[in-house]
Scaffold this motif. Structure first.
Motif, mmCIF file in Angstrom:
data_model
loop_
_atom_site.group_PDB
_atom_site.id
_atom_site.type_symbol
_atom_site.label_atom_id
_atom_site.label_comp_id
_atom_site.label_asym_id
_atom_site.label_seq_id
_atom_site.Cartn_x
_atom_site.Cartn_y
_atom_site.Cartn_z
ATOM 1 N N GLY A 21 0.811 -1.208 0.000
ATOM 2 C CA GLY A 21 0.000 0.000 0.000
ATOM 3 C C GLY A 21 0.838 1.249 0.000
ATOM 4 O O GLY A 21 2.062 1.196 0.010
ATOM 5 N N GLN A 25 -2.138 2.993 6.468
ATOM 6 C CA GLN A 25 -3.546 3.346 6.573
ATOM 7 C C GLN A 25 -4.366 2.812 5.390
ATOM 8 O O GLN A 25 -5.529 2.483 5.535
ATOM 9 C CB GLN A 25 -3.714 4.881 6.632
ATOM 10 C CG GLN A 25 -2.825 5.569 7.642
ATOM 11 C CD GLN A 25 -3.044 5.093 9.064
ATOM 12 O OE1 GLN A 25 -4.162 5.079 9.527
ATOM 13 N NE2 GLN A 25 -1.983 4.707 9.741
ATOM 14 N N THR A 26 -3.753 2.782 4.206
ATOM 15 C CA THR A 26 -4.413 2.331 2.985
ATOM 16 C C THR A 26 -3.556 1.227 2.384
ATOM 17 O O THR A 26 -2.479 1.492 1.858
ATOM 18 C CB THR A 26 -4.570 3.496 1.990
ATOM 19 O OG1 THR A 26 -5.244 4.557 2.662
ATOM 20 C CG2 THR A 26 -5.358 3.086 0.778
ATOM 21 N N LYS A 27 -4.064 -0.018 2.475
ATOM 22 C CA LYS A 27 -3.197 -1.150 2.120
ATOM 23 C C LYS A 27 -4.016 -2.397 1.793
ATOM 24 O O LYS A 27 -5.209 -2.485 2.080
ATOM 25 C CB LYS A 27 -2.274 -1.465 3.288
ATOM 26 C CG LYS A 27 -3.039 -1.920 4.529
ATOM 27 C CD LYS A 27 -2.170 -1.973 5.759
ATOM 28 C CE LYS A 27 -3.040 -2.252 6.983
ATOM 29 N NZ LYS A 27 -2.465 -1.812 8.200
ATOM 30 N N TYR A 39 -7.792 -2.370 3.272
ATOM 31 C CA TYR A 39 -7.949 -1.270 4.228
ATOM 32 C C TYR A 39 -8.021 0.065 3.497
ATOM 33 O O TYR A 39 -7.338 0.269 2.500
ATOM 34 C CB TYR A 39 -6.746 -1.213 5.180
ATOM 35 C CG TYR A 39 -6.713 -2.276 6.234
ATOM 36 C CD1 TYR A 39 -7.050 -1.976 7.550
ATOM 37 C CD2 TYR A 39 -6.328 -3.579 5.937
ATOM 38 C CE1 TYR A 39 -7.011 -2.943 8.541
ATOM 39 C CE2 TYR A 39 -6.288 -4.560 6.910
ATOM 40 C CZ TYR A 39 -6.629 -4.231 8.210
ATOM 41 O OH TYR A 39 -6.592 -5.198 9.191
ATOM 42 N N ALA A 40 -8.839 0.986 4.011
ATOM 43 C CA ALA A 40 -8.872 2.381 3.547
ATOM 44 C C ALA A 40 -9.047 3.242 4.785
ATOM 45 O O ALA A 40 -9.869 2.938 5.653
ATOM 46 C CB ALA A 40 -10.015 2.612 2.568
ATOM 47 N N ALA A 41 -8.258 4.297 4.884
ATOM 48 C CA ALA A 41 -8.287 5.191 6.045
ATOM 49 C C ALA A 41 -8.148 4.405 7.347
ATOM 50 O O ALA A 41 -8.834 4.655 8.322
ATOM 51 C CB ALA A 41 -9.556 6.032 6.048
ATOM 52 N N ASN A 42 -7.283 3.411 7.319
ATOM 53 C CA ASN A 42 -6.967 2.557 8.467
ATOM 54 C C ASN A 42 -8.160 1.735 8.964
ATOM 55 O O ASN A 42 -8.196 1.315 10.109
ATOM 56 C CB ASN A 42 -6.366 3.361 9.620
ATOM 57 C CG ASN A 42 -5.516 2.461 10.516
ATOM 58 O OD1 ASN A 42 -4.899 1.516 10.046
ATOM 59 N ND2 ASN A 42 -5.497 2.752 11.800
#
Length: 144
Positions: A21, A25-27, A39-42
């Protein structure tokens, strides 16, 4: 580097607990065996596992938005669209859709057109006409 034919060699990078990612936080996270987490915005938003592509939480994310809509949905024969864990279902069966619910409401701004038979299967079915049910036709299962 020597190639076999015109193709580069296949490289496998099998690493447990790898994260891909822009940051933590974004991965895309491989933190759990046999699952891929997005994940988006943790926030853990989506899980991809065997025979499952699902939100991490019930009612957690939308499929599309009011301005970014999907164009088509293709479902296999026998598919079921299931609302609220079976509260209402729409089931496909060879050229038939069955809607299962306590109440089904159709709202149209002009008219609802039925191209063939309309069946009210209850022996006490009521057909109501008018905004205030000004006229009704009630079926009597005993006398017809």
């Amino acid at each position: 580097m020597a190639y076999i034919g015109n193709k580069p060699p296949v490289v496998s990078n099998l690493i447990t607990d790898i994260k891909i990612g822009e940051d933590d936080q974004t991965k895309i996270d491989f933190e759990t065996a046999d699952e891929i987490h997005f994940y988006a915005a943790n926030a853990h938003e989506i899980t991809l596992a065997a025979n499952e592509f699902s939100p991490n939480l019930s009612d957690g994310i939308a499929l599309g938005t009011g301005t970014k809509m999907w164009s088509d949905l293709f479902l296999a024969s026998g598919a079921v669209i299931n609302f609220n864990n079976g509260n209402v279902t729409i089931t496909h069966s060879s050229n038939t859709l069955t809607v299962a619910a306590a109440t089904v409401a159709f709202t149209a701004s002009t008219a609802v057109t039925v191209s063939n038979d309309l069946k009210l299967s209850s022996d006490s079915a009521i057909l109501s006409l008018g905004a205030d049910d000004d006229a009704t036709l009630t079926h009597d299962g005993t006398t017809g």
